[in-house]
Design a protein around this motif. Structure first.
Motif, PDB file in Angstrom:
ATOM      1  N   ALA A  66       0.163  -1.215   0.224  1.00 50.76           N
ATOM      2  CA  ALA A  66      -0.135  -0.183  -0.040  1.00 50.76           C
ATOM      3  C   ALA A  66       0.492   1.196   0.019  1.00 50.76           C
ATOM      4  O   ALA A  66       0.677   2.193  -0.477  1.00 50.76           O
ATOM      5  CB  ALA A  66      -1.051   0.118   1.453  1.00 50.76           C
ATOM      6  N   ALA A  67       1.722   1.685   0.720  1.00 56.71           N
ATOM      7  CA  ALA A  67       3.150   2.769   0.627  1.00 56.71           C
ATOM      8  C   ALA A  67       3.832   2.627  -0.216  1.00 56.71           C
ATOM      9  O   ALA A  67       4.010   3.889  -0.883  1.00 56.71           O
ATOM     10  CB  ALA A  67       3.923   2.312   1.941  1.00 56.71           C
ATOM     11  N   ASN A  68       3.782   1.770  -0.700  1.00 56.35           N
ATOM     12  CA  ASN A  68       4.433   0.889  -2.344  1.00 56.35           C
ATOM     13  C   ASN A  68       3.276   2.039  -3.166  1.00 56.35           C
ATOM     14  O   ASN A  68       3.705   3.013  -3.887  1.00 56.35           O
ATOM     15  CB  ASN A  68       4.690  -0.207  -3.092  1.00 56.35           C
ATOM     16  CG  ASN A  68       5.583  -0.150  -4.675  1.00 56.35           C
ATOM     17  OD1 ASN A  68       5.602   0.774  -5.136  1.00 56.35           O
ATOM     18  ND2 ASN A  68       6.303  -1.416  -4.630  1.00 56.35           N
ATOM     19  N   LEU A  69       2.199   1.723  -4.037  1.00 54.95           N
ATOM     20  CA  LEU A  69       1.717   2.515  -4.172  1.00 54.95           C
ATOM     21  C   LEU A  69       1.158   3.837  -3.885  1.00 54.95           C
ATOM     22  O   LEU A  69       1.139   4.451  -4.803  1.00 54.95           O
ATOM     23  CB  LEU A  69       0.109   1.606  -3.973  1.00 54.95           C
ATOM     24  CG  LEU A  69      -1.438   2.457  -4.639  1.00 54.95           C
ATOM     25  CD1 LEU A  69      -2.553   0.705  -4.674  1.00 54.95           C
ATOM     26  CD2 LEU A  69      -1.787   3.265  -3.875  1.00 54.95           C
ATOM     27  N   ALA A  70       0.619   3.867  -3.114  1.00 54.06           N
ATOM     28  CA  ALA A  70       1.448   5.337  -2.581  1.00 54.06           C
ATOM     29  C   ALA A  70       2.350   6.125  -3.116  1.00 54.06           C
ATOM     30  O   ALA A  70       2.515   7.134  -4.208  1.00 54.06           O
ATOM     31  CB  ALA A  70       0.922   5.863  -0.987  1.00 54.06           C
ATOM     32  N   LEU A  71       3.713   5.964  -3.165  1.00 56.95           N
ATOM     33  CA  LEU A  71       4.922   6.820  -3.669  1.00 56.95           C
ATOM     34  C   LEU A  71       4.193   6.438  -4.526  1.00 56.95           C
ATOM     35  O   LEU A  71       4.997   7.716  -5.577  1.00 56.95           O
ATOM     36  CB  LEU A  71       5.431   5.433  -3.313  1.00 56.95           C
ATOM     37  CG  LEU A  71       7.199   6.485  -3.573  1.00 56.95           C
ATOM     38  CD1 LEU A  71       7.598   8.120  -3.154  1.00 56.95           C
ATOM     39  CD2 LEU A  71       8.530   6.293  -2.660  1.00 56.95           C
ATOM     40  N   CYS A  72       4.144   5.749  -5.159  1.00 55.03           N
ATOM     41  CA  CYS A  72       4.385   5.948  -7.560  1.00 55.03           C
ATOM     42  C   CYS A  72       2.737   6.691  -7.055  1.00 55.03           C
ATOM     43  O   CYS A  72       3.011   6.800  -9.282  1.00 55.03           O
ATOM     44  CB  CYS A  72       3.937   4.299  -7.927  1.00 55.03           C
ATOM     45  SG  CYS A  72       5.412   3.022  -7.092  1.00 55.03           S
ATOM     46  N   GLY A  73       1.659   6.118  -6.585  1.00 52.88           N
ATOM     47  CA  GLY A  73       0.873   7.200  -7.164  1.00 52.88           C
ATOM     48  C   GLY A  73       1.119   8.646  -6.984  1.00 52.88           C
ATOM     49  O   GLY A  73       0.289   9.459  -7.832  1.00 52.88           O
ATOM     50  N   LEU A  91       4.732   3.502 -17.499  1.00 48.62           N
ATOM     51  CA  LEU A  91       5.978   3.008 -17.522  1.00 48.62           C
ATOM     52  C   LEU A  91       6.570   2.741 -16.317  1.00 48.62           C
ATOM     53  O   LEU A  91       7.978   2.340 -15.595  1.00 48.62           O
ATOM     54  CB  LEU A  91       6.701   2.967 -19.571  1.00 48.62           C
ATOM     55  CG  LEU A  91       6.219   2.479 -20.503  1.00 48.62           C
ATOM     56  CD1 LEU A  91       6.413   3.411 -21.451  1.00 48.62           C
ATOM     57  CD2 LEU A  91       5.747   0.969 -19.957  1.00 48.62           C
ATOM     58  N   SER A  92       6.729   4.414 -16.162  1.00 54.74           N
ATOM     59  CA  SER A  92       7.645   5.112 -14.468  1.00 54.74           C
ATOM     60  C   SER A  92       6.786   4.262 -13.413  1.00 54.74           C
ATOM     61  O   SER A  92       8.077   4.109 -13.006  1.00 54.74           O
ATOM     62  CB  SER A  92       8.269   6.201 -15.381  1.00 54.74           C
ATOM     63  OG  SER A  92       9.171   7.160 -16.290  1.00 54.74           O
ATOM     64  N   VAL A  93       5.750   4.517 -13.209  1.00 56.69           N
ATOM     65  CA  VAL A  93       5.628   4.028 -11.976  1.00 56.69           C
ATOM     66  C   VAL A  93       5.637   2.373 -12.154  1.00 56.69           C
ATOM     67  O   VAL A  93       5.638   2.360 -10.979  1.00 56.69           O
ATOM     68  CB  VAL A  93       4.004   4.432 -12.688  1.00 56.69           C
ATOM     69  CG1 VAL A  93       4.138   6.104 -11.551  1.00 56.69           C
ATOM     70  CG2 VAL A  93       3.233   3.907 -13.157  1.00 56.69           C
ATOM     71  N   ILE A  94       5.426   2.079 -13.261  1.00 60.02           N
ATOM     72  CA  ILE A  94       5.822   0.432 -13.126  1.00 60.02           C
ATOM     73  C   ILE A  94       6.751   0.638 -12.567  1.00 60.02           C
ATOM     74  O   ILE A  94       6.797  -0.995 -11.889  1.00 60.02           O
ATOM     75  CB  ILE A  94       4.840  -0.308 -14.169  1.00 60.02           C
ATOM     76  CG1 ILE A  94       3.069  -0.008 -14.756  1.00 60.02           C
ATOM     77  CG2 ILE A  94       5.523  -1.932 -14.239  1.00 60.02           C
ATOM     78  CD1 ILE A  94       3.304  -0.687 -15.353  1.00 60.02           C
ATOM     79  N   ALA A  95       7.490   1.037 -13.391  1.00 62.73           N
ATOM     80  CA  ALA A  95       9.446   0.345 -13.163  1.00 62.73           C
ATOM     81  C   ALA A  95       9.593   0.617 -12.516  1.00 62.73           C
ATOM     82  O   ALA A  95      10.316  -0.210 -11.213  1.00 62.73           O
ATOM     83  CB  ALA A  95      10.139   1.194 -14.964  1.00 62.73           C
TER      84      ALA A  95
END
Length: 323
Positions: A66-73, A91-95
């Motif tokens: 969830a923290a990964n999701l928040a940072l990438c978002g 592409l950037s957020v998936i990477a």
């Protein structure tokens, strides 16, 4: 009956009974349009649960999704504000999500730190990084471009793009788990790591791959979440990791690793998604959601433990009969 020994069958019956119970009081809940909205609302949970499933299969757990999701978002929202094209943002957020997952995987693999300790630490680090990037400021709808917000909401063949992405990922992960060597390695490492080593499978490398997959899906979900709800902030999806673990456990993913199916994982997420969407309808406070998720985890673990114990007894009886 043998058919009731299947977790997927039991879950399917439970979902139908749940829908029937809700429909008896609120018939509008089971209309096709509303069920499509429930599926869309549950799409982020399905995406994260599929990644978590891969991690749990290898005898690990990822509490940082969830923290990964928040940072990438947040990164997606900042890139949009800087005028970066949407395909490059995706592409950037998936990477980035995959890289954050790789950090978890490397510490588990190379340093031998228990995954729960690693991901508790990185969960805090990822949230803290958002604060450092933004100073705690929110990014709201008026700061996002229309194309950025519209993509996951665009309707194709009656369903939003966000839902189609979730369905495509479900199909892709099903192929990965059932038709590839890596998918078989996930099950082998969690089922019997010592035997897996003798067959030439690297336990650490397989666990690393699972964390990378979970991270990549969290990165993708980060963009979808922020774009759909048109807001990004430090505490986005706070506590959502509990729902993700609950969806996996309810879906029959053995918390000890080695056992579970994509179908069960998706049905576990749908079961939880229906409950969460039904709570406001039946007048139950949203503050009960965490308690319900926790209770669902305990019930599912107890059910799994009972099933495994019964299987063990059958094996012992067969051995005694042969001797």
């Amino acid at each position: 009956m043998s058919i009731l020994k299947s977790r997927e069958t039991i879950l399917g019956i439970a979902i139908l009974l749940l829908l029937a119970l809700i429909a008896s009081r609120f018939p509008g809940f089971v209309t096709p349009g509303n069920l499509a909205r429930v599926l869309t609302d549950t799409s982020p949970l399905i995406l994260l649960a599929l990644g978590q499933m891969a991690v749990i299969l290898t005898k690990c757990i990822d509490l940082s999704v969830a923290a990964n999701l928040a940072l990438c978002g947040m990164i997606a929202a900042l890139m949009n504000g800087a005028g970066v094209p949407l395909p490059l943002i995706l592409l950037s957020v998936i990477a980035l999500g995959a890289a954050l997952g790789a950090v978890n995987g490397l510490m588990v693999w190379k340093l031998g730190i228990p995954s729960i300790v690693v991901t508790l630490g990185t969960m805090t680090i990822y949230r803290g990084t958002i604060f450092l990037l933004t100073g705690g400021a929110w990014i709201n709808a008026h700061q996002m471009s229309e194309g950025f917000k519209a993509f996951p909401r665009t309707i194709l063949a009656g369903l939003p793009v966000m839902t189609w992405i979730a369905l495509a990922v479900v199909a892709g992960v099903a192929v990965l788990m059932n038709r590839t060597a890596l998918g078989r390695a996930f099950h082998a490492v969690g089922g019997n790591p010592h035997a897996a080593v003798y067959t030439g499978i690297s336990v650490g490398r397989t666990q690393f791959a699972a964390f990378v997959l979970a991270g990549a899906l969290a990165g993708l979900t980060g963009y979808l979440w922020v774009a759909r709800y048109a807001v990004a902030y430090v505490d986005i999806a706070g506590g959502f990791e509990l729902d993700v673990v609950a969806a996996c456990v309810i879906g029959g993913i053995a918390i000890a690793g080695g056992s579970g199916t994509v179908a069960g994982c998706v049905m576990g997420a749908l079961f939880l998604g229906i409950i969460k969407n039904a709570l406001p309808v039946v007048g139950i406070s949203p503050f009960w959601q965490m308690a319900i998720s926790g209770a669902a985890i305990l019930v599912a673990i107890a059910f799994n433990a009972t099933s495994q114990r019964e299987s063990g007894r059958i094996i012992l009886k067969q051995a005694e009969h042969r001797t």
